[in-house]
Write an enzyme that holds these catalytic residues in place. Structure first.
Site, PDB file in Angstrom:
ATOM      1  N   CYS A   1      40.850  44.288  64.711  1.00  0.00           N
ATOM      2  CA  CYS A   1      40.712  43.222  63.717  1.00  0.00           C
ATOM      3  C   CYS A   1      39.670  42.188  64.123  1.00  0.00           C
ATOM      4  O   CYS A   1      38.773  41.858  63.359  1.00  0.00           O
ATOM      5  CB  CYS A   1      42.060  42.534  63.488  1.00  0.00           C
ATOM      6  SG  CYS A   1      41.931  41.162  62.335  1.00  0.00           S
TER       7      CYS A   1
ATOM      8  N   CYS B   1      38.474  43.478  60.596  1.00  0.00           N
ATOM      9  CA  CYS B   1      38.631  42.438  59.565  1.00  0.00           C
ATOM     10  C   CYS B   1      37.690  41.249  59.713  1.00  0.00           C
ATOM     11  O   CYS B   1      37.031  40.855  58.751  1.00  0.00           O
ATOM     12  CB  CYS B   1      40.058  41.875  59.580  1.00  0.00           C
ATOM     13  SG  CYS B   1      41.327  43.024  60.046  1.00  0.00           S
TER      14      CYS B   1
ATOM     15  N   LYS C   1      33.819  42.076  59.695  1.00  0.00           N
ATOM     16  CA  LYS C   1      33.565  42.616  58.343  1.00  0.00           C
ATOM     17  C   LYS C   1      33.515  41.486  57.312  1.00  0.00           C
ATOM     18  O   LYS C   1      32.607  41.403  56.505  1.00  0.00           O
ATOM     19  CB  LYS C   1      34.670  43.623  58.022  1.00  0.00           C
ATOM     20  CG  LYS C   1      34.650  44.286  56.663  1.00  0.00           C
ATOM     21  CD  LYS C   1      35.295  43.540  55.533  1.00  0.00           C
ATOM     22  CE  LYS C   1      36.690  43.015  55.755  1.00  0.00           C
ATOM     23  NZ  LYS C   1      37.736  43.984  55.741  1.00  0.00           N
TER      24      LYS C   1
ATOM     25  N   TYR D   1      39.333  51.730  51.635  1.00  0.00           N
ATOM     26  CA  TYR D   1      39.007  50.329  51.908  1.00  0.00           C
ATOM     27  C   TYR D   1      37.620  50.181  52.557  1.00  0.00           C
ATOM     28  O   TYR D   1      36.792  49.403  52.115  1.00  0.00           O
ATOM     29  CB  TYR D   1      39.991  49.753  52.934  1.00  0.00           C
ATOM     30  CG  TYR D   1      41.336  49.314  52.456  1.00  0.00           C
ATOM     31  CD1 TYR D   1      41.608  47.974  52.252  1.00  0.00           C
ATOM     32  CD2 TYR D   1      42.365  50.227  52.274  1.00  0.00           C
ATOM     33  CE1 TYR D   1      42.874  47.548  51.873  1.00  0.00           C
ATOM     34  CE2 TYR D   1      43.636  49.807  51.891  1.00  0.00           C
ATOM     35  CZ  TYR D   1      43.885  48.460  51.692  1.00  0.00           C
ATOM     36  OH  TYR D   1      45.119  48.034  51.314  1.00  0.00           O
TER      37      TYR D   1
ATOM     38  N   GLU E   1      34.207  48.525  50.914  1.00  0.00           N
ATOM     39  CA  GLU E   1      33.819  47.213  51.455  1.00  0.00           C
ATOM     40  C   GLU E   1      32.392  47.263  52.012  1.00  0.00           C
ATOM     41  O   GLU E   1      31.572  46.366  51.745  1.00  0.00           O
ATOM     42  CB  GLU E   1      34.796  46.783  52.549  1.00  0.00           C
ATOM     43  CG  GLU E   1      36.162  46.418  51.994  1.00  0.00           C
ATOM     44  CD  GLU E   1      37.156  45.910  53.035  1.00  0.00           C
ATOM     45  OE1 GLU E   1      38.164  45.324  52.636  1.00  0.00           O
ATOM     46  OE2 GLU E   1      36.935  46.107  54.253  1.00  0.00           O
TER      47      GLU E   1
ATOM     48  N   HIS F   1      43.775  24.776  34.408  1.00  0.00           N
ATOM     49  CA  HIS F   1      42.625  25.074  33.569  1.00  0.00           C
ATOM     50  C   HIS F   1      41.416  24.240  33.953  1.00  0.00           C
ATOM     51  O   HIS F   1      41.576  23.052  34.233  1.00  0.00           O
ATOM     52  CB  HIS F   1      43.002  24.800  32.103  1.00  0.00           C
ATOM     53  CG  HIS F   1      41.948  25.201  31.133  1.00  0.00           C
ATOM     54  ND1 HIS F   1      41.660  26.517  30.875  1.00  0.00           N
ATOM     55  CD2 HIS F   1      41.082  24.465  30.392  1.00  0.00           C
ATOM     56  CE1 HIS F   1      40.668  26.577  29.988  1.00  0.00           C
ATOM     57  NE2 HIS F   1      40.305  25.340  29.686  1.00  0.00           N
TER      58      HIS F   1
ATOM     59  N   GLU G   1      44.652  31.316  35.940  1.00  0.00           N
ATOM     60  CA  GLU G   1      45.539  30.945  34.826  1.00  0.00           C
ATOM     61  C   GLU G   1      45.906  32.153  33.975  1.00  0.00           C
ATOM     62  O   GLU G   1      46.919  32.153  33.271  1.00  0.00           O
ATOM     63  CB  GLU G   1      44.928  29.835  33.968  1.00  0.00           C
ATOM     64  CG  GLU G   1      43.683  30.205  33.208  1.00  0.00           C
ATOM     65  CD  GLU G   1      43.104  29.014  32.436  1.00  0.00           C
ATOM     66  OE1 GLU G   1      43.823  28.421  31.623  1.00  0.00           O
ATOM     67  OE2 GLU G   1      41.926  28.684  32.659  1.00  0.00           O
TER      68      GLU G   1
HETATM   69  P1  NDP Z   1      41.378  55.186  53.988  1.00  0.00           P
HETATM   70  O1  NDP Z   1      42.464  56.087  54.376  1.00  0.00           O
HETATM   71  O2  NDP Z   1      41.637  53.981  53.180  1.00  0.00           O
HETATM   72  O3  NDP Z   1      40.256  56.020  53.239  1.00  0.00           O
HETATM   73  C1  NDP Z   1      39.701  57.181  53.778  1.00  0.00           C
HETATM   74  C2  NDP Z   1      38.808  57.800  52.728  1.00  0.00           C
HETATM   75  O4  NDP Z   1      38.124  58.916  53.276  1.00  0.00           O
HETATM   76  C3  NDP Z   1      39.607  58.319  51.546  1.00  0.00           C
HETATM   77  O5  NDP Z   1      38.834  58.064  50.393  1.00  0.00           O
HETATM   78  C4  NDP Z   1      39.712  59.809  51.836  1.00  0.00           C
HETATM   79  O6  NDP Z   1      39.802  60.601  50.690  1.00  0.00           O
HETATM   80  C5  NDP Z   1      38.389  60.079  52.502  1.00  0.00           C
HETATM   81  N1  NDP Z   1      38.428  61.208  53.430  1.00  0.00           N
HETATM   82  C6  NDP Z   1      39.348  61.441  54.391  1.00  0.00           C
HETATM   83  N2  NDP Z   1      39.043  62.572  55.064  1.00  0.00           N
HETATM   84  C7  NDP Z   1      37.901  63.050  54.516  1.00  0.00           C
HETATM   85  C8  NDP Z   1      37.095  64.181  54.765  1.00  0.00           C
HETATM   86  N3  NDP Z   1      37.402  65.040  55.728  1.00  0.00           N
HETATM   87  N4  NDP Z   1      36.003  64.379  54.008  1.00  0.00           N
HETATM   88  C9  NDP Z   1      35.686  63.491  53.025  1.00  0.00           C
HETATM   89  N5  NDP Z   1      36.403  62.398  52.739  1.00  0.00           N
HETATM   90  C10 NDP Z   1      37.498  62.175  53.477  1.00  0.00           C
HETATM   91  O7  NDP Z   1      40.672  54.839  55.357  1.00  0.00           O
HETATM   92  P2  NDP Z   1      39.583  53.790  55.772  1.00  0.00           P
HETATM   93  O8  NDP Z   1      38.852  54.466  56.872  1.00  0.00           O
HETATM   94  O9  NDP Z   1      38.814  53.267  54.623  1.00  0.00           O
HETATM   95  O10 NDP Z   1      40.470  52.589  56.327  1.00  0.00           O
HETATM   96  C11 NDP Z   1      41.535  52.835  57.243  1.00  0.00           C
HETATM   97  C12 NDP Z   1      42.676  51.885  57.000  1.00  0.00           C
HETATM   98  O11 NDP Z   1      42.350  50.623  57.528  1.00  0.00           O
HETATM   99  C13 NDP Z   1      42.984  51.604  55.532  1.00  0.00           C
HETATM  100  O12 NDP Z   1      43.831  52.555  54.946  1.00  0.00           O
HETATM  101  C14 NDP Z   1      43.617  50.257  55.575  1.00  0.00           C
HETATM  102  O13 NDP Z   1      44.985  50.430  55.782  1.00  0.00           O
HETATM  103  C15 NDP Z   1      42.937  49.605  56.763  1.00  0.00           C
HETATM  104  N6  NDP Z   1      41.898  48.656  56.299  1.00  0.00           N
HETATM  105  C16 NDP Z   1      42.277  47.554  55.619  1.00  0.00           C
HETATM  106  C17 NDP Z   1      41.343  46.648  55.186  1.00  0.00           C
HETATM  107  C18 NDP Z   1      41.772  45.450  54.421  1.00  0.00           C
HETATM  108  O14 NDP Z   1      42.946  45.076  54.492  1.00  0.00           O
HETATM  109  N7  NDP Z   1      40.881  44.803  53.659  1.00  0.00           N
HETATM  110  C19 NDP Z   1      39.907  46.845  55.418  1.00  0.00           C
HETATM  111  C20 NDP Z   1      39.622  48.059  56.112  1.00  0.00           C
HETATM  112  C21 NDP Z   1      40.583  48.915  56.533  1.00  0.00           C
HETATM  113  P3  NDP Z   1      41.195  60.816  49.901  1.00  0.00           P
HETATM  114  O15 NDP Z   1      41.403  59.574  49.104  1.00  0.00           O
HETATM  115  O16 NDP Z   1      40.920  62.011  49.057  1.00  0.00           O
HETATM  116  O17 NDP Z   1      42.237  61.050  50.930  1.00  0.00           O
END
Ligand code: NDP
Length: 461
Positions: A43, A48, A51, A180, A184, A438, A443
């Site tokens: 983080c 976080c 980022k 996510y 982002e 407002h 709102e």
């Molecule tokens: P996520 O699990 O959110 O997303 C991973 C993405 O990669 C999905 O779209 C998934 O597709 C795709 N994917 C997975 N494997 C493959 C593959 N082999 N080939 C192609 N595409 C693939 O993970 P992130 O890495 O974005 O983030 C990890 C976690 O960190 C998040 O889930 C969240 O909990 C946390 N996070 C939170 C944030 C916040 O609170 N603002 C910011 C950043 C991270 P599919 O959908 O089809 O599975």
């Protein structure tokens, strides 16, 4: 050599580990925390916090443009990536120092070493070889980016770790993933001036979020110039004189300066010595825990992303705190993982809590939907083509607001407050009873009167 003994040995000084160590220390426990990299974990060091700083930087582009509509004349703005990265690094170093100071204030000993488990109560510090005996062990080692299948040229790919420390801003970047991190970083690089392509294997970004949110965000990102390719993956990468050539599964190819994979994260369990203590993993390779973060070995616990619960910093912090109170504070506390508000710092921002429309229709007998799309006030005078989206999902029987989904400026700030109402089980009538502030965007939350849809589930049989 006499073996040192502690009440608690924490492996990993990220959000969960640091909170647990501090609270346990405050409860009077002798605590040692081992960290192989930097105090603060994902983080603070590579997640976080840095980022969000880059998100702030990326949003100035719109501010400069919009200022003209409000009568300002500005000279051509110039962006300098190394300045941003230097200042970001200074801020993460400041926060790391604050984390260290807080640990020291709680009389926690910090050891700069990788730590591995050698037996049920033994932990070895890899840097010195010393074995420390621990009454309790807490594993808080987090997660690490996963790059998926070993495709040709995968060594050229960066993850969010490297994206935060690139030497220069890429003119063209390809981001694979639809979660996510992918959305982002697409917003960050787009705002800072890169040409951004996002490639996702499914039908639409942000799987698991409300379908209207996914559709709305995709439309807004596309309007901003982000190219979103769906139902495709990167199959191979080749380094050429012109950059990195990505070959897609539809046989198209294109060249970029950087290719980033944001394809999920895997729990950091490799080489930890879990087998030596008998700590069991679940079917997804994360450490299996009960409601008190206790593993299959009663005196060994795990919190945060190394377990497969909800991978969010505040959740890890809560789990670490609850563990320390339970084991050292004489207060047995299980973390409530229900109705967690969350924000995606995309552009525009997303803030959500509770059930999506699809989940509500699956689980509840009657569901009422309220939603609105509108141009934010500030955008009108600036002549910016953008829309905000608000949606409330209401249990038609109890009138309880069971879901709230926002896409638009400050959605993260708003959803934190909506979270209080949802946790208090507020009804739609409670929302309606609140006077609007407002003129604000928020709102809308208390002025949506017309149902956009109403569903009644057919009785089974
Ligand atoms: P996520 O699990 O959110 O997303 C991973 C993405 O990669 C999905 O779209 C998934 O597709 C795709 N994917 C997975 N494997 C493959 C593959 N082999 N080939 C192609 N595409 C693939 O993970 P992130 O890495 O974005 O983030 C990890 C976690 O960190 C998040 O889930 C969240 O909990 C946390 N996070 C939170 C944030 C916040 O609170 N603002 C910011 C950043 C991270 P599919 O959908 O089809 O599975």
């Amino acid at each position: 050599m006499t073996t040192r003994e502690v009440d608690l040995f924490v492996i990993g000084a990220g959000s969960g580990g640091v909170r647990a160590a501090r609270i346990a220390g405050n409860h009077g426990a002798r605590v040692m925390v081992a960290e192989e990299y930097r105090v603060g974990g994902t983080c603070v060091i590579r997640g976080c916090v840095p980022k969000k700083l880059l998100v702030y930087a990326s949003r100035f582009a719109d501010e400069f443009e919009d200022a003209a509509g409000y009568g300002w004349t500005l000279s051509e703005p110039h962006f300098d990536w190394p300045t941003l990265i230097d200042n970001k690094n200074r801020e993460t170093a400041r926060l790391e120092a604050a984390y260290i100071a807080n640990l020291e204030r709680s009389k926690v000993e910090i050891v700069r070493s990788r730590a591995v488990i050698e037996g049920p109560h033994e932990v070895r510090l890899v840097a010195t070889g010393e074995i420390v005996r621990a009454r309790h062990i807490l594993i808080a080692t987090g997660a690490w980016p996963s790059l998926g299948a070993d495709i040709a040229g995968r060594e050229h790919v960066i993850t969010s770790n490297e994206a935060l420390d690139l030497k220069e801003l890429p003119a063209r970047i390809l981001i694979q993933g639809g979660g996510y991190i992918a959305v982002e970083f697409a917003g960050i690089f787009n705002g800072l001036g890169s040409e951004v392509t996002l490639v996702y294997r499914g039908d639409n970004i942000l799987r698991g979020f409300d379908d209207d949110v996914r559709e709305h965000l995709r439309g807004e990102m596309t309007k901003r110039g982000i190219r979103i390719l769906t139902r495709r993956t990167v199959e191979a990468i080749e380094k050429t004189d012109h950059g990195l050539c990505a070959q897609f599964s539809d046989h198209e190819s294109a060249t970029y300066d950087q290719i980033m994979f944001a394809t999920g994260r895997r729990p950091n369990v490799a080489g930890l010595g879990l087998d030596k203590a008998g700590v069991k993993l679940d079917e997804r390779g994360a450490i299996a825990v009960n409601a008190y973060s206790q593993t299959s070995v009663p005196h060994i616990y795990a919190v945060g992303d190394v377990t497969d619960r909800v991978a969010l910093t505040p959740v890890a912090i809560r789990e670490g705190h609850a563990f320390a109170d339970t084991v050292f504070g004489g207060k047995k506390i299980a973390v409530d993982h229900g109705d967690i508000p969350t924000a995606v710092f995309s552009e525009p921002e997303v803030g959500v809590i509770g059930l999506t429309e699809a989940q509500a229709r699956e689980r509840l007998a009657r569901v009422d939907i309220y939603k609105t799309i509108f141009r934010p006030m500030k955008a009108a005078v600036a002549a910016r083509d953008t829309r905000s989206f608000f949606k409330l999902v209401v249990d038609g029987n109890s009138d309880r607001v069971v879901g709230c989904h926002i896409v638009g400026p400050d959605a993260g700030e708003m959803i934190q407050l909506v979270g209080i109402a949802v946790k208090l089980k507020a009804t739609k009538a409670d929302f309606d009873a609140v006077m609007a502030v407002h003129p604000t965007a928020a709102e809308e939350l208390v002025t949506m009167r017309e149902k956009a849809a109403s569903y009644v589930r057919e009785a089974a049989g």
